[in-house]
Design an enzyme around this catalytic site. Sequence first.
Site, PDB file in Angstrom:
ATOM      1  N   ASP A  13       0.882  -1.225   0.005  1.00 41.88           N
ATOM      2  CA  ASP A  13      -0.025  -0.163   0.097  1.00 41.88           C
ATOM      3  C   ASP A  13       0.789   1.358  -0.053  1.00 41.88           C
ATOM      4  O   ASP A  13       2.083   1.245   0.398  1.00 41.88           O
ATOM      5  CB  ASP A  13      -1.014  -0.081   1.246  1.00 41.88           C
ATOM      6  CG  ASP A  13      -2.042   1.177   1.359  1.00 41.88           C
ATOM      7  OD1 ASP A  13      -2.391   1.392   0.298  1.00 41.88           O
ATOM      8  OD2 ASP A  13      -2.154   1.752   2.483  1.00 41.88           O
ATOM      9  N   ASP A  15      -0.204   5.072   0.497  1.00 38.24           N
ATOM     10  CA  ASP A  15      -0.910   6.049   1.760  1.00 38.24           C
ATOM     11  C   ASP A  15      -0.868   5.500   3.103  1.00 38.24           C
ATOM     12  O   ASP A  15      -1.446   4.654   3.262  1.00 38.24           O
ATOM     13  CB  ASP A  15      -2.242   6.697   1.518  1.00 38.24           C
ATOM     14  CG  ASP A  15      -2.400   7.443   0.184  1.00 38.24           C
ATOM     15  OD1 ASP A  15      -1.861   8.586  -0.030  1.00 38.24           O
ATOM     16  OD2 ASP A  15      -3.250   7.025  -0.879  1.00 38.24           O
TER      17      ASP A  15
END
Length: 273
Positions: A13, A15
């Site tokens: 991932d 953010d």
Amino acid sequence: MQMLDNTNALIIDMDGVLWHGSKPLPGLQEFFKTINTLDISFILATNNASQTAGQYLAKLANMGITVGIDQILTSGMATAHYLSEHYTPDSTRIFVVGEDGATEPLRQKGFTLTGLYEPNADIVVCGKDSTLTWDKLATASINISTGAQFIGTNADTTLPTERGVTLGNGAILKALETATGISPTVIGKPEPIFYQQAMALLGSKPEHTVAIGDRLETDILGAVRTGIRSLMVLTGISNTNDLANSPYQPTWVLPDLNAITQALIAAKSQQQQ
């Protein structure tokens, strides 16, 4: 259990894991240097559909990180791929609530995108949209109410930024769901569709793949549903209190990127002994 044992591929991932908004998190460059040195394949997979793959490449480059465009997967890209498998692009009209990261992949697949207050869209796609207006929401709700399929790129209700935690696409989906009484089909995490697409791009097997994320209800739940191991990092949305109250758990929890880097080095050293 050996930390990160038998790991040949990572689904990472962005953010809350690599950065907060435009601010890189500590250890970012060393992390990428390590996974490249250890020859670990990876996909940078984000639920955020507002930016294109090219925009993410530029953002990473500004932080001193070079990756290939084939190492980026956004929920906007995953949505376009999913829809191209279930609809005929040249005869399907789509209205998009979203930015370039949602519209560009659909155009690349050959879909026709409709404008404000144009009727008879076959599908409404909703992704994070910092240019959101009443007219966009009204057009989306009209089309959904008259039969258009309702697709959400992702359902994250919040988004970590350098200014703090703000609203995510899930909040927009809720507004449209409240207005129409219709729930969206979501493509991004925690749906297995997203991680399955990432593993197909990696050419990796589930038992050799680890998902790294900061959010229990998307990154970690998605890994659980897909049947792959997961590592939750504590630099984003979810925290140890959330873990204590969660019915599902990550395989491992580490505080930050520096700790992940050290765990990867230790796992490779153990493997070579």
